[in-house]
Design an enzyme around this catalytic site. Structure first.
Site, mmCIF file in Angstrom:
data_model
loop_
_atom_site.group_PDB
_atom_site.id
_atom_site.type_symbol
_atom_site.label_atom_id
_atom_site.label_comp_id
_atom_site.label_asym_id
_atom_site.label_seq_id
_atom_site.Cartn_x
_atom_site.Cartn_y
_atom_site.Cartn_z
ATOM 1 N N THR A 162 2.410 -4.060 -2.817
ATOM 2 C CA THR A 162 3.613 -4.285 -3.620
ATOM 3 C C THR A 162 4.042 -3.034 -4.360
ATOM 4 O O THR A 162 5.222 -2.828 -4.619
ATOM 5 C CB THR A 162 3.332 -5.433 -4.612
ATOM 6 O OG1 THR A 162 3.118 -6.613 -3.846
ATOM 7 C CG2 THR A 162 4.480 -5.679 -5.564
ATOM 8 N N SER B 147 -1.756 -6.093 1.878
ATOM 9 C CA SER B 147 -3.231 -6.053 1.879
ATOM 10 C C SER B 147 -3.889 -7.355 2.321
ATOM 11 O O SER B 147 -5.092 -7.383 2.573
ATOM 12 C CB SER B 147 -3.769 -5.602 0.524
ATOM 13 O OG SER B 147 -3.734 -6.656 -0.412
ATOM 14 N N THR C 175 -2.440 -5.799 -4.178
ATOM 15 C CA THR C 175 -3.370 -6.415 -5.136
ATOM 16 C C THR C 175 -4.167 -7.568 -4.515
ATOM 17 O O THR C 175 -5.213 -7.935 -5.040
ATOM 18 C CB THR C 175 -2.605 -6.939 -6.368
ATOM 19 O OG1 THR C 175 -1.634 -7.896 -5.934
ATOM 20 C CG2 THR C 175 -1.939 -5.811 -7.124
ATOM 21 N N ASP C 176 -3.670 -8.132 -3.399
ATOM 22 C CA ASP C 176 -4.310 -9.347 -2.881
ATOM 23 C C ASP C 176 -5.773 -9.145 -2.491
ATOM 24 O O ASP C 176 -6.607 -10.030 -2.708
ATOM 25 C CB ASP C 176 -3.517 -9.893 -1.676
ATOM 26 C CG ASP C 176 -2.242 -10.602 -2.118
ATOM 27 O OD1 ASP C 176 -2.020 -10.725 -3.338
ATOM 28 O OD2 ASP C 176 -1.464 -11.028 -1.245
HETATM 29 C C1 SIN Z 1 -0.391 -7.013 -1.099
HETATM 30 O O1 SIN Z 1 -1.517 -7.341 -1.498
HETATM 31 O O2 SIN Z 1 -0.213 -6.094 -0.271
HETATM 32 C C2 SIN Z 1 0.818 -7.743 -1.584
HETATM 33 C C3 SIN Z 1 0.664 -8.262 -2.954
HETATM 34 C C4 SIN Z 1 0.538 -7.188 -4.007
HETATM 35 O O3 SIN Z 1 0.347 -6.002 -3.768
HETATM 36 O O4 SIN Z 1 0.646 -7.584 -5.203
#
Ligand code: SIN
Length: 354
Positions: A38, A85, A118-119
């Site tokens: 993100t 991710s 973040t995932d």
């Molecule tokens: C991801 O994990 O690539 C999408 C969600 C995020 O980064 O918050």
């Protein structure tokens, strides 16, 4: 007179340039490895915080938004991958760990920042915590709001991550996650919220510190083995052992245990309720799997607290306990453990020390 003035001005200019060069040379060197997420996400509108394309912006565009980075360190960027991710793979982990080790072995950087979705950020951070062979700082960061959103959190997170990667106090702390001003140890951090900017928490054991008004400040350190004290070496690995997580629940049975065994897993993490408790209708199948040499580790689905050993009513090989590691992190440690040994007692010892 004019000539004298011109000479003086020329000398002042030369000194100023030399001074700037000396300052740049004295600055720490930080390399940003971009993997997507993100933080590099582009949405259709400034108010959209979901439904965007993760990993769409390149590392140069992210760095352009934060010119202050170059005041903190000499910062360069490179792209490892550009993914959401949720799609992270063992193959990318192996490439990333090798690239980090290569950069430090060649003395190319004093610290590394990895921009990441973040995932699964906590999983990549934990994998690197066990496979990076340097005590120089490695800091993961990302964003909960896409780069195109009002009040995007990515630019400040990136700046704070670079400040931390350039900070001598961060050396020897293991791989870190810096998000929303918090400094988390890779071992403890978990994404605990789907949308809020303060999503990362250490549910069982607390933060290592904060970035206080731009200053990375550590208050404690992890006692567990990591990085330079880790025994795991991925330099020559082209794949990781196949390990699955099974989620225990009321009404559970042996269906997924049998499917996992049939698929050829070498390890199973059972994310059970409470103290990693195993449903009686799944237990016989898990005991049979353990008897065949498949390593079974009990973890908890509660989200915090330690799983402690529990006597099994059946005789036979024990189920191991994950301690305070989440099921996802227990899976990664088990994958790496299986690159070294198949012995349950040795693997349980790894769960006690990492
Ligand atoms: C991801 O994990 O690539 C999408 C969600 C995020 O980064 O918050």
């Amino acid at each position: 007179m004019k000539l004298l003035l011109a000479s003086v001005l020329f000398l002042l200019l030369v000194n100023a340039i030399a001074g700037q060069k000396a300052e740049a040379a004295a600055q720490p060197r930080v390399i940003i490895l971009a993997t997507g997420g993100t933080i590099a996400g582009r949405a259709a509108s400034e108010t959209a915080v979901t439904g965007y394309q993760a990993g769409d912006l390149n590392i140069a565009s992210l760095m352009e938004k934060v010119p202050e980075l170059q005041e903190v360190a000499t910062v360069t960027g490179e792209t490892v991958c550009a993914i959401d991710s949720k799609d992270m793979t063992d193959d990318i982990w192996l490439r990333l760990a090798r690239r980090v080790n290569e950069i430090f072995a060649a003395g190319e950087a004093d610290g590394i920042v990895i921009t990441h979705g973040t995932d699964t950020m906590e999983e990549t951070a934990w994998f690197l915590n066990l496979t990076v062979q340097s005590d120089r700082p490695v800091v993961l960061t990302g964003a909960m709001r896409p780069a195109t959103a009002i009040s995007a959190d990515g630019p400040m997170n990136l700046l704070e991550a670079v400040r931390t990667a350039a900070c001598p106090d961060a050396a020897g702390q293991g791989v870190l996650i810096v998000m929303n001003g918090d400094i988390n140890a890779a071992r403890e951090a978990a994404k605990t919220n789907t949308l809020n900017t303060d999503a990362f928490r250490p549910p069982s054991l607390g933060l290592l510190g904060y970035v206080n008004d731009g200053v990375p400040t550590f208050y404690r350190a992890s006692t567990r083995r990591h990085t330079t004290r880790s025994e795991f070496d991925v330099a020559r690995l082209d794949a990781l052992p196949y390990v699955k997580i099974l989620y225990g629940h009321a009404g559970d049975d042996s269906l997924f245990v049998e499917a996992a065994v049939k698929a050829g897993v070498r390890g199973i993490v059972y994310a059970g309720p409470g103290n990693g408790s195993v449903h009686r209708d799944a237990e016989a199948a898990l005991a049979e799997a353990a008897a065949r040499g498949i390593i079974v580790v009990r973890a908890t689905r509660t989200g915090s607290g330690a799983v402690v050993p529990e006597a099994l009513p059946t005789d036979g090989p024990p189920f191991l306990s994950a301690g305070t590691l989440s099921p996802t992190k227990a899976r990664i440690l088990l994958q790496l453990a299986l690159t070294r040994t198949n012995r349950p007692d040795e693997i349980q010892e790894m769960f006690r020390t990492y």
